[in-house]
Design a protein around this motif. Structure first.
Motif, PDB file in Angstrom:
ATOM      1  N   UNK A  76       0.848  -1.189   0.000  1.00 34.89           N
ATOM      2  CA  UNK A  76       0.000   0.000   0.000  1.00 34.89           C
ATOM      3  C   UNK A  76       0.883   1.238   0.000  1.00 34.89           C
ATOM      4  N   UNK A  77       0.478   2.211  -0.784  1.00 30.92           N
ATOM      5  CA  UNK A  77       1.243   3.447  -0.879  1.00 30.92           C
ATOM      6  C   UNK A  77       0.284   4.631  -0.915  1.00 30.92           C
ATOM      7  N   UNK A  78       0.638   5.702  -0.192  1.00 30.32           N
ATOM      8  CA  UNK A  78      -0.094   6.954  -0.277  1.00 30.32           C
ATOM      9  C   UNK A  78       0.837   7.997  -0.866  1.00 30.32           C
ATOM     10  N   UNK A  79       0.365   8.676  -1.894  1.00 28.51           N
ATOM     11  CA  UNK A  79       1.195   9.667  -2.558  1.00 28.51           C
ATOM     12  C   UNK A  79       0.451  11.005  -2.588  1.00 28.51           C
ATOM     13  N   UNK A  80       1.093  12.020  -2.033  1.00 29.99           N
ATOM     14  CA  UNK A  80       0.492  13.345  -1.928  1.00 29.99           C
ATOM     15  C   UNK A  80       1.025  14.269  -3.023  1.00 29.99           C
ATOM     16  N   UNK A  81       0.130  15.146  -3.485  1.00 29.66           N
ATOM     17  CA  UNK A  81       0.476  16.112  -4.530  1.00 29.66           C
ATOM     18  C   UNK A  81      -0.115  17.466  -4.165  1.00 29.66           C
TER      19      UNK A  81
ATOM     20  N   UNK B  17      -3.933  33.383  -0.646  1.00 34.45           N
ATOM     21  CA  UNK B  17      -4.125  32.515  -1.784  1.00 34.45           C
ATOM     22  C   UNK B  17      -4.692  31.151  -1.405  1.00 34.45           C
ATOM     23  N   UNK B  18      -4.769  30.270  -2.411  1.00 35.03           N
ATOM     24  CA  UNK B  18      -5.371  28.952  -2.224  1.00 35.03           C
ATOM     25  C   UNK B  18      -4.492  27.871  -2.831  1.00 35.03           C
ATOM     26  N   UNK B  19      -4.612  26.686  -2.274  1.00 32.75           N
ATOM     27  CA  UNK B  19      -3.984  25.486  -2.818  1.00 32.75           C
ATOM     28  C   UNK B  19      -4.919  24.317  -2.596  1.00 32.75           C
ATOM     29  N   UNK B  20      -4.797  23.295  -3.421  1.00 31.63           N
ATOM     30  CA  UNK B  20      -5.519  22.050  -3.173  1.00 31.63           C
ATOM     31  C   UNK B  20      -4.523  20.910  -3.161  1.00 31.63           C
ATOM     32  N   UNK B  21      -4.501  20.192  -2.061  1.00 28.06           N
ATOM     33  CA  UNK B  21      -3.672  19.010  -1.935  1.00 28.06           C
ATOM     34  C   UNK B  21      -4.496  17.779  -2.285  1.00 28.06           C
ATOM     35  N   UNK B  22      -3.835  16.805  -2.877  1.00 28.68           N
ATOM     36  CA  UNK B  22      -4.456  15.517  -3.186  1.00 28.68           C
ATOM     37  C   UNK B  22      -3.578  14.414  -2.632  1.00 28.68           C
ATOM     38  N   UNK B  23      -4.204  13.312  -2.276  1.00 24.49           N
ATOM     39  CA  UNK B  23      -3.452  12.163  -1.779  1.00 24.49           C
ATOM     40  C   UNK B  23      -4.164  10.907  -2.238  1.00 24.49           C
ATOM     41  N   UNK B  24      -3.483  10.114  -3.053  1.00 23.76           N
ATOM     42  CA  UNK B  24      -4.075   8.910  -3.619  1.00 23.76           C
ATOM     43  C   UNK B  24      -3.469   7.667  -2.985  1.00 23.76           C
TER      44      UNK B  24
ATOM     45  N   UNK C  11     -13.278  13.553  -0.061  1.00 20.49           N
ATOM     46  CA  UNK C  11     -12.705  12.301  -0.544  1.00 20.49           C
ATOM     47  C   UNK C  11     -13.495  11.790  -1.735  1.00 20.49           C
ATOM     48  N   UNK C  12     -12.806  11.021  -2.553  1.00 23.24           N
ATOM     49  CA  UNK C  12     -13.420  10.316  -3.684  1.00 23.24           C
ATOM     50  C   UNK C  12     -13.103   8.853  -3.477  1.00 23.24           C
ATOM     51  N   UNK C  13     -14.102   8.090  -3.022  1.00 23.35           N
ATOM     52  CA  UNK C  13     -13.850   6.696  -2.666  1.00 23.35           C
ATOM     53  C   UNK C  13     -13.496   5.854  -3.881  1.00 23.35           C
ATOM     54  N   UNK C  14     -14.073   6.151  -5.015  1.00 21.37           N
ATOM     55  CA  UNK C  14     -13.771   5.389  -6.229  1.00 21.37           C
ATOM     56  C   UNK C  14     -12.300   5.564  -6.622  1.00 21.37           C
ATOM     57  N   UNK C  15     -11.760   6.735  -6.384  1.00 14.23           N
ATOM     58  CA  UNK C  15     -10.356   7.007  -6.720  1.00 14.23           C
ATOM     59  C   UNK C  15      -9.425   6.777  -5.532  1.00 14.23           C
ATOM     60  N   UNK C  16      -9.994   6.424  -4.368  1.00 10.28           N
ATOM     61  CA  UNK C  16      -9.199   6.208  -3.159  1.00 10.28           C
ATOM     62  C   UNK C  16      -8.326   7.432  -2.881  1.00 10.28           C
TER      63      UNK C  16
ATOM     64  N   UNK D 180      -8.688  14.866  -0.476  1.00 11.94           N
ATOM     65  CA  UNK D 180      -8.289  16.203  -0.893  1.00 11.94           C
ATOM     66  C   UNK D 180      -8.299  17.153   0.302  1.00 11.94           C
ATOM     67  N   UNK D 181      -7.507  18.199   0.199  1.00 11.83           N
ATOM     68  CA  UNK D 181      -7.569  19.279   1.179  1.00 11.83           C
ATOM     69  C   UNK D 181      -7.525  20.588   0.407  1.00 11.83           C
ATOM     70  N   UNK D 182      -8.657  21.264   0.385  1.00  9.38           N
ATOM     71  CA  UNK D 182      -8.741  22.577  -0.238  1.00  9.38           C
ATOM     72  C   UNK D 182      -8.396  23.610   0.838  1.00  9.38           C
TER      73      UNK D 182
END
Length: 120
Positions: free
Chosen positions: A1-6, A15-22, A70-75, A78-80
């Motif tokens: 299992x791996x979690x990768x953040x972007x 300002x704003x940022x959106x983080x993702x982690x899959x 979260x998007x369960x289908x994409x596992x 997100x953090x807006x």
């Protein structure tokens, strides 16, 4: 299992940022997913949590400015982050409490961290 953040980077205050982690790999189910952060020279702190039922909870310091989803289908979690402040500067880490298969217990996994820097 791996979690990768972007999604980290340098942004001006306000300002704003959106983080993702899959999450990837052998995953049967995911319970809560969370974002933590560690400011320079400080301890790691919980920023936001989203449960499997999509209930959310936030640290007082980010309420009204950050939104976890979260998007369960994409596992993916997100953090807006809006209305960013210099004190939001930190390395942000995602976590997921998950089961690898039906017979396994829940294990918490961590992503590698992504740097967010907010300039004044």
């Amino acid at each position: 299992v791996q979690l990768q953040a972007f999604g980290g980077g340098l942004v001006q205050a306000g300002g704003s940022l959106r983080l993702s982690c899959a999450a990837s790999g052998r995953i049967f189910s995911i319970d809560d997913m969370d974002w933590y952060r560690q400011p320079p020279g400080k301890e790691r702190e919980l920023v936001a949590t989203i449960t499997g039922g999509e209930s959310t909870n936030y640290a007082d310091s980010v309420k009204g400015r950050f939104t976890i989803s979260r998007d369960n289908a994409k596992k993916t979690v997100y953090l807006r982050m809006d209305s960013l402040k210099p004190e939001d500067t930190a390395v942000y880490y995602c976590t997921a409490n998950l089961r690898a298969d039906y017979y396994a217990g829940y294990v918490r996994y961590w992503g590698q961290g992504t740097q967010v820097t907010v300039s004044s």
